[in-house]
Design a protein around this motif. Structure first.
Motif, short mmCIF file in Angstrom:
data_model
loop_
_atom_site.label_atom_id
_atom_site.label_comp_id
_atom_site.label_asym_id
_atom_site.label_seq_id
_atom_site.Cartn_x
_atom_site.Cartn_y
_atom_site.Cartn_z
N GLY A 225 0.45 -1.39 -0.23
CA GLY A 225 0.19 -0.36 -0.31
C GLY A 225 0.57 1.43 -0.09
O GLY A 225 1.60 1.27 0.40
N VAL A 227 0.66 5.46 1.00
CA VAL A 227 -0.80 6.03 1.78
C VAL A 227 -0.03 7.65 0.69
O VAL A 227 1.36 8.17 1.41
CB VAL A 227 -0.12 5.80 2.67
CG1 VAL A 227 -1.01 7.18 3.76
CG2 VAL A 227 -0.80 4.61 3.46
N TYR A 241 -3.32 11.75 6.39
CA TYR A 241 -2.87 10.85 5.66
C TYR A 241 -3.89 10.28 4.39
O TYR A 241 -5.28 10.17 5.22
CB TYR A 241 -1.91 10.18 6.35
CG TYR A 241 -1.52 9.91 7.15
CD1 TYR A 241 -0.14 10.54 6.36
CD2 TYR A 241 -1.13 9.17 8.85
CE1 TYR A 241 0.19 11.32 7.79
CE2 TYR A 241 -0.49 9.49 9.85
CZ TYR A 241 0.87 10.79 8.91
OH TYR A 241 1.72 10.66 10.02
N GLN A 242 -4.05 9.80 3.94
CA GLN A 242 -5.02 9.27 2.37
C GLN A 242 -3.85 8.32 1.85
O GLN A 242 -3.17 8.42 1.14
CB GLN A 242 -5.38 10.82 1.71
CG GLN A 242 -6.52 10.64 0.49
CD GLN A 242 -6.53 11.68 -0.16
OE1 GLN A 242 -7.01 12.68 -0.27
NE2 GLN A 242 -7.53 11.58 -1.46
N TYR A 243 -5.56 7.78 1.78
CA TYR A 243 -5.12 5.83 1.56
C TYR A 243 -5.91 5.67 0.12
O TYR A 243 -7.39 5.92 0.54
CB TYR A 243 -4.71 4.92 2.35
CG TYR A 243 -4.34 3.22 1.93
CD1 TYR A 243 -3.42 3.02 0.88
CD2 TYR A 243 -5.85 2.33 1.84
CE1 TYR A 243 -3.30 2.07 0.51
CE2 TYR A 243 -5.56 1.08 1.50
CZ TYR A 243 -4.21 1.30 0.67
OH TYR A 243 -3.35 -0.07 -0.18
N PRO A 244 -5.66 4.94 -1.14
CA PRO A 244 -4.19 5.05 -1.83
C PRO A 244 -3.63 6.27 -1.98
O PRO A 244 -4.78 7.34 -2.44
CB PRO A 244 -4.14 4.19 -2.30
CG PRO A 244 -6.18 4.43 -2.94
CD PRO A 244 -7.01 4.18 -1.71
N ALA A 245 -2.83 6.38 -1.98
CA ALA A 245 -2.12 7.76 -2.84
C ALA A 245 -2.48 8.26 -4.02
O ALA A 245 -2.98 6.89 -4.76
CB ALA A 245 -0.43 7.64 -2.52
N HIS A 299 -1.86 4.66 10.20
CA HIS A 299 -2.35 4.09 8.88
C HIS A 299 -3.09 2.90 8.78
O HIS A 299 -3.96 2.10 8.14
CB HIS A 299 -1.54 3.76 7.94
CG HIS A 299 -0.28 5.24 7.50
ND1 HIS A 299 1.48 4.07 7.10
CD2 HIS A 299 -0.72 6.44 7.06
CE1 HIS A 299 1.77 5.91 7.08
NE2 HIS A 299 0.94 6.37 7.00
N LEU A 302 -7.05 3.48 7.74
CA LEU A 302 -7.32 3.33 6.52
C LEU A 302 -6.95 2.16 6.08
O LEU A 302 -7.94 2.24 4.91
CB LEU A 302 -5.70 4.63 6.32
CG LEU A 302 -5.86 5.72 6.79
CD1 LEU A 302 -4.52 6.47 6.11
CD2 LEU A 302 -7.16 6.76 6.76
N PHE A 303 -6.25 1.21 5.49
CA PHE A 303 -6.08 0.24 5.22
C PHE A 303 -7.31 -0.67 6.06
O PHE A 303 -7.92 -1.39 4.82
CB PHE A 303 -4.82 -0.40 5.55
CG PHE A 303 -3.39 0.28 4.68
CD1 PHE A 303 -3.32 -0.42 3.69
CD2 PHE A 303 -2.67 0.66 5.84
CE1 PHE A 303 -2.27 0.33 3.21
CE2 PHE A 303 -2.08 0.80 4.90
CZ PHE A 303 -0.99 0.99 4.24
#
Length: 427
Positions: A225, A227, A241-245, A299, A302-303
């Protein structure tokens, strides 16, 4: 029988994430020392190891794994404790090669040119100056730190001279205990000479910052992944933080390839990792910022929201001697963000949102998670683990269809949750 997994510095938020992992119903998670013990003040690693060992010795059942997701000293403690108990873990020396920022840079430079110019900073120089081959603007940072603690952006010699007295203080909190541990190990002469209470300097990298998460098992490196790390305007402090980049696949492929080369060069094995990068879209240049021999607990949610399983899963499976199998895009949302509400001056916290208000907000925002870190009648500068420029008041995890929905949900939080601060004069 349930398996017993000891987690260094286990706290409530990460405990919730761990217990939601697939198969966690057959695992009992035990806190091994508290987060405060591991992170507050000038830590004593050898004392912490004794206290952790005493807690493990007093446990009357089998110990199936000892795992960690925190920075130093926990990164060092996990391999030591696992080796004592014959449990799967990374070896200590490769972890050190990643953890010691200058040593890590030396290793990285053998396998990739995607690095900023770097060197050691002479803290005792009569006239502070940059090492040869390094030009302003630069970042100065301790060779051992956590959460950007003690890191400063420097524009010229005058600012370097002004910052050095503070840097000489900052380097001690983690540098002295890090050095105490290094003194007990056989190190390369050039690293032994540097020690653990030193500062390094490197040129500022430009572009979009991002972090690749992965693991290495039986010598095979797997990145699962990427991020994005997005800062406040005109500030190095993270906004979210933002996922996915959102970057081209060719950039992802390059970052994954460099990561595999670097992790292999460190000798790290049977461990999670995360590596921070900058990518400049204008020049298409990639610069490696930092290697961590652990995944990022920052993270985890986020995942969980995007892939269906938090990145703690890889840590847990490795700790139990199993091969991780990270899912992909099986979560509730196409993307997710962790927002940081920050205050950029020291102050006294006068008001924080009522828990009932936060619970209602979390429900209204579609299963968001809100953590207010600021506490009423406390001073922001009394907290620990912050960067050198701001104080985190709250963290907000949200999922959504696109960046606009993520921003809209965060704005709803800002409109509904009041945190009042009385600014105070800073030294």
């Amino acid at each position: 029988m349930p398996r017993n997994v000891f987690v260094l510095g286990l706290n409530e938020a990460n405990g919730d994430v761990l217990r939601a992992l697939p198969g966690a119903e057959d695992i009992t998670f035990h806190q091994l020392l508290t987060q405060d013990e591991l992170q507050e003040g000038e830590v004593d690693v050898l004392d912490l190891l004794e206290r952790a060992q005493a807690q493990l010795d007093a446990f009357e059942g089998p110990i199936d794994a000892i795992v960690n997701y925190w920075d130093f000293p926990a990164t060092m403690m996990a391999p030591i404790l696992c080796r004592r108990h014959g449990l799967p873990s990374a070896d200590l020396l490769p972890v050190l090669r990643c953890e010691h920022k200058y040593w890590s840079r030396q290793v990285q430079s053998r396998v990739t040119n995607d690095l900023p110019a770097f060197g050691l900073l002479d803290l005792d120089a009569e006239r502070p100056h940059l090492p040869a081959g390094v030009s302003y603007p630069v970042w100065i940072k301790p060779v051992e730190s956590a959460s950007s603690e003690g890191a400063y952006r420097i524009e010229d010699d005058e600012q370097l001279a002004q910052t050095l007295p503070q840097a000489q203080e900052d380097v001690l909190r983690l540098g002295r205990p890090f050095e105490a541990l290094l003194d007990r190990l056989e190190l390369p002469p050039e690293i032994e000479q540097v020690g653990g209470a030193a500062y390094m300097v490197e040129e500022v990298a430009h572009g979009r910052q991002m972090t690749v998460e992965g693991f290495v098992a039986d010598g095979k490196v797997e990145a699962y992944g990427l991020v994005a790390s997005i800062t406040y305007p005109d500030s190095p402090s993270f906004l979210r933080y933002q996922y996915p980049a959102a970057v081209p696949q060719a950039v992802v492929d390059r970052i994954v390839a460099v990561s595999a080369q670097v992790i292999s060069a460190t000798g790290l094995d049977n461990s999670t990792f995360n590596i921070e990068y900058f990518w400049d879209p204008d020049t298409d240049r990639v610069r490696l910022l930092e290697v961590n021999a652990r995944h990022s607990q920052e993270h985890a949610r986020l995942f969980e929201m995007v892939d269906g399983v938090a990145n703690h899963a890889a840590m847990l499976r490795l700790g139990l001697g199993q091969m991780p199998q990270p899912p992909r895009r099986e979560g509730r949302y196409p993307m997710a963000a962790k927002w940081f509400l920050r205050h950029f001056r020291d102050g006294i916290v006068r008001q924080v949102p009522d828990p009932d208000v936060l619970a209602e907000l979390e429900s209204m925002l579609g299963g968001a998670t809100i953590r207010v870190l600021a506490e009423e009648d406390t001073q922001l500068s009394d907290s620990y683990g912050e960067d050198s420029y701001s104080y985190v008041l709250a963290e907000v995890f949200v999922g959504g269809r696109d960046p606009l929905e993520l921003e809209d949900k965060y704005q709803q939080f800002l409109d509904s949750a009041r945190i009042e601060i009385d600014d105070v004069e800073e030294a």
